[in-house]
Write an enzyme that holds these catalytic residues in place. Structure first.
Site, short mmCIF file in Angstrom:
data_model
loop_
_atom_site.label_atom_id
_atom_site.label_comp_id
_atom_site.label_asym_id
_atom_site.label_seq_id
_atom_site.Cartn_x
_atom_site.Cartn_y
_atom_site.Cartn_z
N ARG A 204 31.63 44.61 50.37
CA ARG A 204 33.07 44.07 50.65
C ARG A 204 33.71 44.70 52.10
O ARG A 204 33.34 45.92 52.41
CB ARG A 204 33.93 44.21 49.26
CG ARG A 204 34.02 45.82 49.23
CD ARG A 204 34.76 45.93 47.73
NE ARG A 204 36.29 45.77 47.89
CZ ARG A 204 36.71 44.76 47.38
NH1 ARG A 204 36.11 44.29 46.30
NH2 ARG A 204 38.03 44.58 47.27
N GLU B 260 39.01 33.36 41.98
CA GLU B 260 39.84 33.09 40.53
C GLU B 260 41.27 32.57 40.94
O GLU B 260 41.98 33.63 41.75
CB GLU B 260 39.81 34.21 39.75
CG GLU B 260 40.20 34.25 38.28
CD GLU B 260 40.30 35.50 37.51
OE1 GLU B 260 39.45 36.63 38.15
OE2 GLU B 260 40.96 35.58 36.61
N LYS C 212 44.04 41.84 44.68
CA LYS C 212 45.34 41.10 44.37
C LYS C 212 46.03 41.61 43.31
O LYS C 212 47.47 41.35 43.46
CB LYS C 212 44.56 39.71 43.59
CG LYS C 212 44.12 38.65 44.60
CD LYS C 212 43.62 37.44 43.89
CE LYS C 212 42.13 37.55 43.63
NZ LYS C 212 41.54 36.31 42.93
P1 ATP Z 1 40.69 41.17 43.91
O1 ATP Z 1 40.10 42.22 43.24
O2 ATP Z 1 41.46 41.27 44.93
O3 ATP Z 1 41.42 40.40 42.73
P2 ATP Z 1 38.31 39.65 43.36
O4 ATP Z 1 36.98 39.81 43.98
O5 ATP Z 1 38.63 39.87 41.96
O6 ATP Z 1 39.30 40.06 44.43
P3 ATP Z 1 37.83 36.63 43.35
O7 ATP Z 1 39.07 35.57 43.50
O8 ATP Z 1 37.13 36.92 42.24
O9 ATP Z 1 38.89 37.87 43.73
O10 ATP Z 1 37.03 36.67 44.71
C1 ATP Z 1 36.56 35.55 45.26
C2 ATP Z 1 35.29 35.92 46.17
O11 ATP Z 1 36.08 36.52 47.22
C3 ATP Z 1 34.47 36.75 45.66
O12 ATP Z 1 33.11 36.09 45.77
C4 ATP Z 1 34.52 37.93 46.05
O13 ATP Z 1 33.27 38.80 46.10
C5 ATP Z 1 35.09 37.73 47.40
N1 ATP Z 1 35.97 39.12 47.87
C6 ATP Z 1 36.94 39.45 47.16
N2 ATP Z 1 37.44 40.69 47.85
C7 ATP Z 1 36.45 40.75 48.82
C8 ATP Z 1 36.40 41.66 50.30
N3 ATP Z 1 37.32 42.87 50.13
N4 ATP Z 1 35.59 41.70 51.01
C9 ATP Z 1 34.49 40.72 50.69
N5 ATP Z 1 34.66 39.67 49.91
C10 ATP Z 1 35.47 39.91 49.00
MG MG Z 2 38.64 39.13 40.29
#
Ligand code: ATP
Ligand code: MG
Length: 603
Positions: A300, A64, A310
């Site tokens: 994760r 995102e 983020k």
């Molecule tokens: P955040 O919570 O930091 O905003 P998010 O998962 O909401 O992270 P996205 O931009 O939606 O952020 O994530 C893009 C991809 O990265 C998703 O497929 C998510 O599963 C993966 N991802 C995010 N954080 C991790 C992590 N700590 N380990 C492995 N994969 C991750």
């Molecule tokens: Mg997200």
């Protein structure tokens, strides 16, 4: 059991994992052998008219665009792009921009840069770029929603949000049907169009999938799939005032892009039944190509001493706790890059930690170890004085005939290894004169037991130069040592026949006063004092390390005048350093400490 994959791009045999086993089984069974791909995302008719898909598998990385990517995303990137590369597939970069707020072009650009920098691209075998925006699918998503309504699989619910919450039940209590659940498809369609046409305010109604209000999986108790939001979207402007929910949008995006393996983190495990339910319905209706994508979950990445959210990282930036998303203490990809991490070291790290379904924390030392392993053979060596103390060789004029005499010295840029791997590596040249900078800790007026470096009466070698003998020191008004005094021992220069005539127990690093360069060196340390700064409801802001950055004025050897931004070096005895990509300039050197030479975590 499957065999490990031999990957030509890095020439290493990779250990297997559950995802590799699933993909290998699919390839062996030909699960996707008849997939078609029209060259762009689209519905069943669009894809069906296309040729056989040249990609053996399709994965995707779907961020995102609401912030910069962090080391957790790197794991997902290396996983998705790495699997596609290893199995003759393609990985799409898809911006999941279905949420009209919070998204920004700056983040889109940053994400593209980060994935490229890590070493991946999103091209089909014919060179076509698979870079997509989920917001381009709003039209299809709307059509899919109308289809679900017409087929009796969705209804417009006008309960208040509170009623909806209460009627959802909980783990021990089944949900209660909404009074709107029995509306006819025609009524629902009319009401959904009212939603789309802006006739209802935000929150007045939602479209819900009609599944099972008594399901033990709460995610199947008629989840909301569309909501009203009178908000402008960065891509579609004011074309829409209803937006799909993530749980509806995501499977549809995967299906339109002919994704074969949709890999996500374990938080989405409970959403998988809905993912399958939705795609089964859309496949029944002939809307999407089959076989439909399947979702697989992995644990994760949790890395000690950092936060990987983020939202929390944005807080650090917005409140000036760090200098920006690319502050070298940030676990963002731009931060790691500026700190001096290489794409190779991050890829190595992601390979090494592997993928599992078990929740765990990875030690930050693992990441540092990969950096050292990558740079050990590559980074040119250099001598520096980080806490400089002047040393004068008082017999210099007497021995060499002039106080201004300079002795030319050299050392290899890379250590000579036994197999001659670095033969022909460049030499670093520098000069030794009457005065040199040494490290303050290399002199003790009264040596502690076992001390082998400079103290009155002791001899050491100036590395790559001469053996010297300490004779004493001078102090300033406060009683602090201002200068060390020593004499040079003639005929002991490194690399000459006399070098071994005098045995010493230590060689110390030094920089010539006449040719050393002044440099700003930024000594970074962990940003948090706690290994799990945001676990178990802890307040990460109360756990900031006050000493995470120490800036020193150092002297560095003249070979570093050639350093370019991003250039990486091993400062002998101190660790790996990088010329800061933003602030370093010829004539104004700035180096960041990436990591020490040895693991110092947990000590
Ligand atoms: P955040 O919570 O930091 O905003 P998010 O998962 O909401 O992270 P996205 O931009 O939606 O952020 O994530 C893009 C991809 O990265 C998703 O497929 C998510 O599963 C993966 N991802 C995010 N954080 C991790 C992590 N700590 N380990 C492995 N994969 C991750
Ligand atoms: Mg997200």
């Amino acid at each position: 059991m499957s065999t490990p994959v031999h990957n030509d791009s890095t020439d290493t045999v990779k250990p297997s994992n559950f995802l590799r086993q699933i993909i290998e089984a699919d390839l062996a069974q030909g699960t996707h052998a008849r997939n078609r791909w029209a060259g762009s995302p689209g519905d069943a008719a669009h894809q069906g008219a296309g040729p056989a898909d040249p990609a053996k598998i399709r994965t995707r990385f779907p961020p995102e665009p609401n912030g910069y990517l962090h080391v957790g995303h790197a794991k997902s990137i290396c996983l998705n792009f790495g699997l596609a590369r290893d199995y003759g597939g393609v990985c799409h970069l898809r911006f999941d921009d279905t949420n009209p707020e919070k998204e920004d072009q700056e983040y889109v650009d940053g994400i593209i840069d980060a994935v490229h920098w890590l070493g991946f691209d999103w091209k089909d075998p014919d060179g076509h770029e698979n870079l997509y925006y989920a917001s381009n699918y709003f039209g299809f998503m709307y059509r899919a929603a109308e289809y679900l309504i017409e087929a009796g699989h969705a209804y417009v619910d006008e309960q208040t949000p509170e009623e909806m919450r209460a009627n959802r039940g909980d783990f021990g209590r089944p949900g209660v049907d909404s009074p709107y659940r029995s509306r006819t498809p025609a009524e629902n369609l009319a009401r959904f169009r009212d939603m789309k046409d802006g006739k209802l305010p935000d929150g007045a109604a939602v479209l819900r999938a009609k599944i099972d209000m008594a399901s033990p999986n709460i995610n199947l108790r008629d989840p909301a799939i569309y909501r009203i939001k009178h908000a402008e979207h960065h891509n579609t402007g004011n074309a829409w005032c209803i937006y799909p929910m993530y749980t509806f949008a995501h499977p549809v995006e995967d299906a339109l892009e002919c994704i074969t393996h949709s890999i996500c983190t374990l938080e989405f495990e409970d959403q998988r039944p809905f993912y399958d339910w939705l795609l089964d319905r859309l496949a029944e209706g002939g809307l999407i190509a089959t076989p439909q994508p399947r979702q697989y979950e992995f644990a994760r990445l949790n890395l000690t001493y950092v936060v990987t959210s983020k939202r929390k990282l944005k807080h650090l930036v917005d409140n000036g706790i760090v200098s920006g998303w690319d502050d070298p203490r940030m676990p963002t990809i731009v931060g790691l890059r500026r700190r001096g991490y290489t794409p190779e070291s991050i890829q190595m790290f992601c390979e090494r930690i592997g993928v599992t379904k078990d929740y765990s924390w990875i030690d930050y030392a693992t990441l540092e170890g990969c950096l050292r392993e990558d740079l050990e053979a590559k980074a040119h060596r250099a001598m520096v004085a980080l806490d400089p103390l002047r040393l004068e060789l008082t017999n210099w004029a007497e021995v060499f005939g002039s106080a201004d005499h300079l002795e030319h010295c050299s050392l290899p840029a890379l250590p000579h290894s036994h197999d001659g791997a670095h033969e022909g590596a460049p030499e670093r040249r520098f000069t030794l004169g009457r005065e040199v900078w040494i490290e303050r800790e290399d002199f003790e007026e009264v040596p502690p037991k076992g001390y082998k470096r400079l103290f009155p009466g002791n001899r050491v070698r100036l590395k790559g130069g001469y053996v010297i003998e300490c004779t004493g020191c001078e102090k300033d008004a406060e009683g602090r040592v201002a200068k060390v005094l020593a004499t040079v021992v003639p005929d002991t220069k490194s690399g000459t026949p006399g070098a071994d005539s005098v045995k010493v127990k230590a060689a110390i690093t030094w920089v010539g006063v006449q040719d050393g360069l002044q440099a700003e060196v930024r000594l970074y340390d962990r940003l948090f004092t706690d290994a799990q700064p945001d676990a178990g409801g802890k307040d990460f802001l109360a756990l900031l390390n006050p000493d995470s950055l120490k800036v020193v004025n150092a002297y560095v050897e003249p070979s570093l005048a050639a350093a370019r931004p991003d250039g990486k070096f091993q400062f002998e005895r101190f660790g790996y350093f990088v010329a800061d990509r933003k602030d370093h300039a010829p004539g104004r050197p700035v180096f960041n400490r990436i990591t020490g030479l040895k693991d110092s975590w947990g000590k």
